[in-house]
Design a protein around this motif. Structure first.
Motif, PDB file in Angstrom:
ATOM      1  N   UNK A 126       0.837  -1.199   0.000  1.00  0.00           N
ATOM      2  CA  UNK A 126       0.000   0.000   0.000  1.00  0.00           C
ATOM      3  C   UNK A 126       0.872   1.250   0.000  1.00  0.00           C
ATOM      4  N   UNK A 127       2.006   1.185   0.724  1.00  0.00           N
ATOM      5  CA  UNK A 127       2.933   2.319   0.757  1.00  0.00           C
ATOM      6  C   UNK A 127       3.500   2.597  -0.627  1.00  0.00           C
ATOM      7  N   UNK A 128       3.847   1.520  -1.361  1.00  0.00           N
ATOM      8  CA  UNK A 128       4.364   1.682  -2.732  1.00  0.00           C
ATOM      9  C   UNK A 128       3.317   2.335  -3.632  1.00  0.00           C
ATOM     10  N   UNK A 129       2.072   1.884  -3.500  1.00  0.00           N
ATOM     11  CA  UNK A 129       0.993   2.446  -4.323  1.00  0.00           C
ATOM     12  C   UNK A 129       0.765   3.915  -3.996  1.00  0.00           C
ATOM     13  N   UNK A 153       1.860  15.846 -12.347  1.00  0.00           N
ATOM     14  CA  UNK A 153       0.734  16.576 -12.926  1.00  0.00           C
ATOM     15  C   UNK A 153       0.748  18.039 -12.533  1.00  0.00           C
ATOM     16  N   UNK A 154       1.038  18.306 -11.257  1.00  0.00           N
ATOM     17  CA  UNK A 154       1.096  19.693 -10.783  1.00  0.00           C
ATOM     18  C   UNK A 154       2.213  20.453 -11.481  1.00  0.00           C
ATOM     19  N   UNK A 166      -1.282  12.573 -16.112  1.00  0.00           N
ATOM     20  CA  UNK A 166      -0.655  12.158 -14.851  1.00  0.00           C
ATOM     21  C   UNK A 166      -1.707  12.015 -13.746  1.00  0.00           C
ATOM     22  N   UNK A 167      -2.674  12.924 -13.703  1.00  0.00           N
ATOM     23  CA  UNK A 167      -3.717  12.842 -12.690  1.00  0.00           C
ATOM     24  C   UNK A 167      -4.537  11.561 -12.844  1.00  0.00           C
ATOM     25  N   UNK A 168      -4.759  11.147 -14.085  1.00  0.00           N
ATOM     26  CA  UNK A 168      -5.521   9.915 -14.316  1.00  0.00           C
ATOM     27  C   UNK A 168      -4.806   8.706 -13.713  1.00  0.00           C
ATOM     28  N   UNK A 169      -3.485   8.676 -13.849  1.00  0.00           N
ATOM     29  CA  UNK A 169      -2.718   7.566 -13.269  1.00  0.00           C
ATOM     30  C   UNK A 169      -2.776   7.624 -11.743  1.00  0.00           C
ATOM     31  N   UNK A 179      -6.251   6.408 -10.566  1.00  0.00           N
ATOM     32  CA  UNK A 179      -6.390   4.953 -10.628  1.00  0.00           C
ATOM     33  C   UNK A 179      -5.794   4.293  -9.381  1.00  0.00           C
ATOM     34  N   UNK A 180      -4.632   4.777  -8.957  1.00  0.00           N
ATOM     35  CA  UNK A 180      -3.966   4.219  -7.777  1.00  0.00           C
ATOM     36  C   UNK A 180      -4.706   4.585  -6.492  1.00  0.00           C
ATOM     37  N   UNK A 181      -5.203   5.802  -6.409  1.00  0.00           N
ATOM     38  CA  UNK A 181      -5.891   6.218  -5.180  1.00  0.00           C
ATOM     39  C   UNK A 181      -7.248   5.535  -5.020  1.00  0.00           C
ATOM     40  N   UNK A 182      -7.874   5.187  -6.126  1.00  0.00           N
ATOM     41  CA  UNK A 182      -9.109   4.402  -6.031  1.00  0.00           C
ATOM     42  C   UNK A 182      -8.813   3.010  -5.481  1.00  0.00           C
ATOM     43  N   UNK A 183      -7.677   2.430  -5.863  1.00  0.00           N
ATOM     44  CA  UNK A 183      -7.276   1.127  -5.321  1.00  0.00           C
ATOM     45  C   UNK A 183      -6.979   1.235  -3.822  1.00  0.00           C
ATOM     46  N   UNK A 184      -6.335   2.323  -3.429  1.00  0.00           N
ATOM     47  CA  UNK A 184      -5.999   2.529  -2.017  1.00  0.00           C
ATOM     48  C   UNK A 184      -7.256   2.701  -1.173  1.00  0.00           C
ATOM     49  N   UNK A 185      -8.239   3.411  -1.710  1.00  0.00           N
ATOM     50  CA  UNK A 185      -9.503   3.603  -0.983  1.00  0.00           C
ATOM     51  C   UNK A 185     -10.193   2.257  -0.767  1.00  0.00           C
ATOM     52  N   UNK A 186     -10.089   1.364  -1.742  1.00  0.00           N
ATOM     53  CA  UNK A 186     -10.656   0.020  -1.588  1.00  0.00           C
ATOM     54  C   UNK A 186      -9.953  -0.745  -0.469  1.00  0.00           C
TER      55      UNK A 186
END
Length: 504
Positions: A206-209, A220-221, A235-238, A241-248
């Motif tokens: 999870x830390x890597x993600x 992106x910024x 970049x924001x799209x990538x 995608x990762x933050x949606x996995x983390x929320x799960x």
């Protein structure tokens, strides 16, 4: 020949030899027994020595076992220390994106993790003075804002790292140091190198993600600040995608990060005038922040306010001034009474809301109330600009641009012209810098000066010159929809003035 003499001499020699033989035999027996005693002593000493050696070996073995226990305890302590530092630094790195002051960052960390300033100082001391690992030292220095030493320690850690995941993590951290210091070129390179090493990690934690999502968000910024909006969105799209996995994996822990990436999308889509997407992402972020407890968390509250403020700006750009007005009123309600709040970040947001709210009221022809709110913003940015000119220059200029718009709306053309021309004169050297936000506000000021001269019906040549200056700057940013709109408006005025001149 005297044989008798010879016989007597031989007898004497025989007696002497007999005595000597007895002496030699006795001496030999004495030596023999002495040697036996010596051998016994040597053997006894050898036994004692062996016993001593064995005793030392046993003691050393016990010592080694104890040392192993110490090493194990040290490793566990370092691991725990690193985990604590990592958690605090992850929080701080997110705050850096919002340009919070050190005092604000420390206050957020103390509130969120329920630690005192003394506790944080103790962690820093353990990391920088007692830890023997480069990474932990680097994290300690970074937590203490000593970015020069942090950089050196991360580089040393990178030199001895072997595993791809370790190299990826170190490069991520080193990129964060460069990003904080505004060296976006080095930060970008570190982040991209980190992504490559993370690609070699088969099973990501999870830390890597989270690290990867932060890297993509930061890239992106960086692209957004260069007005490369389409690249920023990729970049924001990538990151999304990762933050949606983390929320799960852990909703409570990562949902605020999801809201922040929604905000990034909203701001960027706003720049390219894709208003529907900008509004949709703003509302998604707002829905999340509404569920969070921000009573003691400054950054969560400020993010929530920024969502509504950004939404207000999007409505304003759509000429939907009633909805814009409603959004800015909500931001002021959430922020509450500013009395006693000395936070620079709070002041910056508070001033920005008043300026934008003033501009909306100006569009709704409520000039008196518009002037009231704009002047609040101007006064705050005047003070912030004195504290840090480089940091607040763009917003300082923007506040006077807003005031100029209100003056023009009230047909106070001479006051508007005097205000803005003095502003340009005083900031001439800094306006030469090739920075998107700075150049855009410069172009907007030229455009407003052109309008003021044009509407006051004097010095048409000056009006035309200002519109041409504005047009030239807007043309520098072809990827920006905002710049394209203003460029077209500048050309419309240029054509209009030229036609009037030809008709004469």
């Amino acid at each position: 020949m005297d044989y008798q003499y010879i016989i007597e001499l031989c007898k004497i020699i025989a007696v002497v030899l007999g005595v000597l033989s007895a002496l030699v035999g006795g001496f030999g027996l004495w030596a023999y027994f002495k040697n036996k005693q010596v051998e016994q002593v040597v053997e006894l000493e050898a036994v004692k020595r062996n016993e001593h050696v064995m005793s030392n070996v046993e003691n050393n073995t016990v010592g080694l076992i104890e040392n192993k226990k110490d090493v194990s305890m040290i490793k566990e302590e370092v691991s725990n220390l690193k985990a604590q530092l990592r958690e605090l630094l992850d929080e701080r790195r997110q705050q850096v994106e919002e340009y919070l002051s050190r005092e604000q960052q420390d206050e957020i960390i103390r509130n969120r993790f329920n630690v005192s300033g003394a506790d944080i100082e103790m962690l820093i001391e353990k990391a920088t003075q007692k830890s023997e690992t480069y990474i932990t030292q680097a994290m300690g220095y970074e937590l203490n804002y000593d970015y020069g030493m942090a950089e050196l320690c991360y580089i040393k850690a990178l030199e001895v790292a072997v595993q791809p995941v370790d190299k990826a993590d170190i490069l991520f951290s080193l990129g964060g140091v460069y990003y904080h210091n505004g060296d976006h070129l080095k930060a970008t390179q570190c982040y991209k190198d980190s992504i490559v090493f993370y690609g070699d990690v088969e099973s990501k934690s999870a830390e890597d993600l989270w690290n990867l999502s932060y890297i993509y968000s930061s890239l992106g910024i960086i692209e957004k600040e260069k007005s490369k909006y389409l690249k920023a969105i990729e970049f924001y799209k990538r990151a999304l995608n990762l933050r949606e996995k983390l929320v799960d994996l852990d909703y409570d822990k990562y949902v605020s990060d999801l809201a922040k990436i929604y905000m990034n999308f909203a701001v960027t889509y706003g720049h390219i005038r894709e208003s529907d997407k900008a509004i949709a992402f703003s509302l998604k972020a707002i829905d999340i922040f509404k569920t969070l407890d921000f009573a003691n968390e400054i950054d969560t509250k400020l993010h929530f306010v920024s969502c509504y403020s950004n939404l207000g700006n999007i409505y304003k750009n759509q000429n939907d001034f009633e909805n814009a007005k409603d959004s800015f009123q909500k931001t002021l309600k959430i922020l509450g009474d500013p009395v006693g709040n000395t936070s620079a970040r709070f002041a910056e947001i508070y001033a920005g809301i008043h300026l934008n709210y003033g501009e909306v009221l100006y569009e709704l022809n409520d000039n008196e109330l518009a002037s009231f709110h704009v002047n609040i913003g101007v006064k705050i940015f005047d003070n912030l600009f004195k504290i840090s000119p480089s940091r607040y220059r763009v917003k300082y200029l923007g506040s006077y641009y807003s005031l100029g718009k209100v003056l023009r709306q009230g047909r106070r053309y001479n006051d508007c012209i005097l205000l803005l021309e003095n502003l340009i004169k005083n900031q001439a050297s800094d306006l030469l810098k090739d920075k998107y936000d700075l150049k855009m506000i410069e172009a907007n000021i030229y455009f407003l000066l052109g309008q003021s001269y044009h509407e006051s019906r004097v010095e048409k040549g000056v009006s035309l010159n200002y519109f041409k200056k504005a047009y030239a700057i807007y043309s520098m940013f072809s990827e920006s929809s905002e710049a394209e709109i203003w460029k077209q408006q500048s050309m419309n005025y240029i054509d209009l003035i030229n036609k009037k001149s030809d008709s004469k």
